[in-house]
Design an enzyme around this catalytic site. Sequence first.
Site, PDB file in Angstrom:
ATOM      1  N   ARG A  34       0.829  -1.219   0.000  1.00 38.29           N
ATOM      2  CA  ARG A  34       0.000   0.000   0.000  1.00 38.29           C
ATOM      3  C   ARG A  34       0.860   1.263   0.000  1.00 38.29           C
ATOM      4  O   ARG A  34       0.462   2.300  -0.518  1.00 38.29           O
ATOM      5  CB  ARG A  34      -0.929  -0.009   1.212  1.00 38.29           C
ATOM      6  CG  ARG A  34      -1.997   1.105   1.203  1.00 38.29           C
ATOM      7  CD  ARG A  34      -2.903   0.969   2.407  1.00 38.29           C
ATOM      8  NE  ARG A  34      -4.035   1.897   2.394  1.00 38.29           N
ATOM      9  CZ  ARG A  34      -4.322   2.737   3.389  1.00 38.29           C
ATOM     10  NH1 ARG A  34      -3.552   2.788   4.466  1.00 38.29           N
ATOM     11  NH2 ARG A  34      -5.379   3.534   3.309  1.00 38.29           N
ATOM     12  N   ILE A  60      -7.725   7.307  -0.387  1.00 36.47           N
ATOM     13  CA  ILE A  60      -7.421   5.895  -0.548  1.00 36.47           C
ATOM     14  C   ILE A  60      -8.129   5.194   0.593  1.00 36.47           C
ATOM     15  O   ILE A  60      -7.978   5.555   1.760  1.00 36.47           O
ATOM     16  CB  ILE A  60      -5.895   5.627  -0.548  1.00 36.47           C
ATOM     17  CG1 ILE A  60      -5.601   4.118  -0.691  1.00 36.47           C
ATOM     18  CG2 ILE A  60      -5.207   6.201   0.672  1.00 36.47           C
ATOM     19  CD1 ILE A  60      -4.111   3.794  -0.880  1.00 36.47           C
ATOM     20  N   SER A  61      -8.971   4.228   0.276  1.00 47.06           N
ATOM     21  CA  SER A  61      -9.798   3.562   1.284  1.00 47.06           C
ATOM     22  C   SER A  61      -8.935   2.815   2.294  1.00 47.06           C
ATOM     23  O   SER A  61      -7.801   2.416   1.997  1.00 47.06           O
ATOM     24  CB  SER A  61     -10.757   2.582   0.625  1.00 47.06           C
ATOM     25  OG  SER A  61     -11.668   3.242  -0.207  1.00 47.06           O
ATOM     26  N   GLN A  62      -9.500   2.603   3.482  1.00 48.13           N
ATOM     27  CA  GLN A  62      -8.767   1.833   4.476  1.00 48.13           C
ATOM     28  C   GLN A  62      -8.628   0.399   3.991  1.00 48.13           C
ATOM     29  O   GLN A  62      -9.521  -0.151   3.337  1.00 48.13           O
ATOM     30  CB  GLN A  62      -9.442   1.901   5.834  1.00 48.13           C
ATOM     31  CG  GLN A  62     -10.790   1.252   5.949  1.00 48.13           C
ATOM     32  CD  GLN A  62     -11.488   1.662   7.229  1.00 48.13           C
ATOM     33  OE1 GLN A  62     -12.149   2.707   7.289  1.00 48.13           O
ATOM     34  NE2 GLN A  62     -11.336   0.859   8.261  1.00 48.13           N
ATOM     35  N   PHE A 203     -17.977   6.618   1.651  1.00 49.53           N
ATOM     36  CA  PHE A 203     -17.169   6.895   0.469  1.00 49.53           C
ATOM     37  C   PHE A 203     -17.485   8.294  -0.059  1.00 49.53           C
ATOM     38  O   PHE A 203     -18.552   8.849   0.223  1.00 49.53           O
ATOM     39  CB  PHE A 203     -17.461   5.869  -0.643  1.00 49.53           C
ATOM     40  CG  PHE A 203     -16.753   4.561  -0.488  1.00 49.53           C
ATOM     41  CD1 PHE A 203     -15.554   4.308  -1.129  1.00 49.53           C
ATOM     42  CD2 PHE A 203     -17.286   3.557   0.309  1.00 49.53           C
ATOM     43  CE1 PHE A 203     -14.901   3.096  -0.994  1.00 49.53           C
ATOM     44  CE2 PHE A 203     -16.649   2.338   0.459  1.00 49.53           C
ATOM     45  CZ  PHE A 203     -15.452   2.113  -0.197  1.00 49.53           C
TER      46      PHE A 203
END
Length: 213
Positions: A34, A60-62, A203
């Site tokens: 990541r 950036i999503s978890q 989101f």
Amino acid sequence: MSFDATAKMQFLFALRSKGVTDKSVLNAMEKIDRGAFIQGLFADRAYEDMPLPIACGQTISQPSVVALMTQALRISPRDKVLEVGTGSGYQAAILSQLARRVYTVDRHARLVREAKAVFEALGLVNITAFTADGSHGWTEQAPFDRIIVTAAAEDPPGPLLAQLKIGGIMVVPVGQSDTVQSLIRVTRHETGFEYDELRPVRFVPLLEGLGRD
């Protein structure tokens, strides 16, 4: 901080504790660093289970959400996948480890350029990234075995539902952008669509048109 053995162990433990059990998904999460997708001030937080800001006002999503969405797709090795919302490129990179081909679209040209550079650096050759209004999908490559949407829509977008194969699965956050949304899995059958509510998420909204970059 680097994605060393200790960081990987802690990272994978956090994923398992959130309900990620699919071994192929865990392997993909372990293989794709990541940290390669996060630049600047937040680089040292790349392995924490939290969303982080990126360019163009996006995030950036978890990692646990990336993994749970990927797990919900139930990807097979021969699948062709469409991702709507390239963002940093991290989700597409994870998908590339599981699917035959990944097509990813974003309305921000800058994000697509930067994601392509990371894909190239990591040697991920089965991803095609392009700039377009993702809410319309990509008719030239439709239908898709799997579709994943990484921005929230008020309802599952009709054009995307139409581009899903019979037997295909779409995972999409649904709800108003200023409230908690629900992650929905849509399965297309011969007779229509089946909807499963998976979990609450948050989101950025799915917007039409292109970004100003």
